[in-house]
Design a protein around this motif. Sequence first.
Motif, PDB file in Angstrom:
ATOM      1  N   TYR A  58      -6.641 -46.840  47.214  1.00  0.00           N
ATOM      2  CA  TYR A  58      -7.676 -45.940  46.692  1.00  0.00           C
ATOM      3  C   TYR A  58      -7.172 -44.495  46.663  1.00  0.00           C
ATOM      4  N   THR A 104     -10.926 -43.995  42.726  1.00  0.00           N
ATOM      5  CA  THR A 104     -12.034 -44.923  42.523  1.00  0.00           C
ATOM      6  C   THR A 104     -12.883 -44.355  41.389  1.00  0.00           C
ATOM      7  N   ARG A 105     -13.969 -45.001  41.109  1.00  0.00           N
ATOM      8  CA  ARG A 105     -14.835 -44.443  40.064  1.00  0.00           C
ATOM      9  C   ARG A 105     -15.541 -43.179  40.546  1.00  0.00           C
ATOM     10  N   TYR A 106     -15.529 -42.945  41.859  1.00  0.00           N
ATOM     11  CA  TYR A 106     -16.187 -41.776  42.424  1.00  0.00           C
ATOM     12  C   TYR A 106     -15.246 -40.608  42.724  1.00  0.00           C
ATOM     13  N   GLN A 107     -13.973 -40.894  42.854  1.00  0.00           N
ATOM     14  CA  GLN A 107     -13.032 -39.820  43.162  1.00  0.00           C
ATOM     15  C   GLN A 107     -11.698 -40.084  42.477  1.00  0.00           C
ATOM     16  N   THR A 108     -11.031 -39.023  42.130  1.00  0.00           N
ATOM     17  CA  THR A 108      -9.709 -39.171  41.538  1.00  0.00           C
ATOM     18  C   THR A 108      -8.706 -39.486  42.639  1.00  0.00           C
TER      19      THR A 108
END
Length: 112
Positions: free
Chosen positions: A78, A83-87
Amino acid sequence: MSKGLTVKGIAKLEAKLRKGTNLSDVKNVVKLNGSELQASAMKFAPVDTGYLKRNIHLSIENSGMTARISSDASYAVYQEYGTRYQTGTPHVKPAYDKQKLQFKSDLNKLMK
């Protein structure tokens, strides 16, 4: 990390190296470059607690012909890809991009 890198043409390279080079020299190049790759990945790793950085490991496999960098940190992938929430904060890819040029150069020196 579950992601891997595939190198094409390894059979031709290995045949050429076997023909004109002492394999122990090749194994030394693999080990040295693997160690430098590990150090670079650790240098580029983001640090909060330091767990990720401390748990980037080098293993020499395939009778010394393969260097594998891995991490025991469950969240390493990750951090690398996001993730889709953080680069992501890549640390293995930049280290690999830097080291591959040196590795190719070292192998070319052996083949001359």
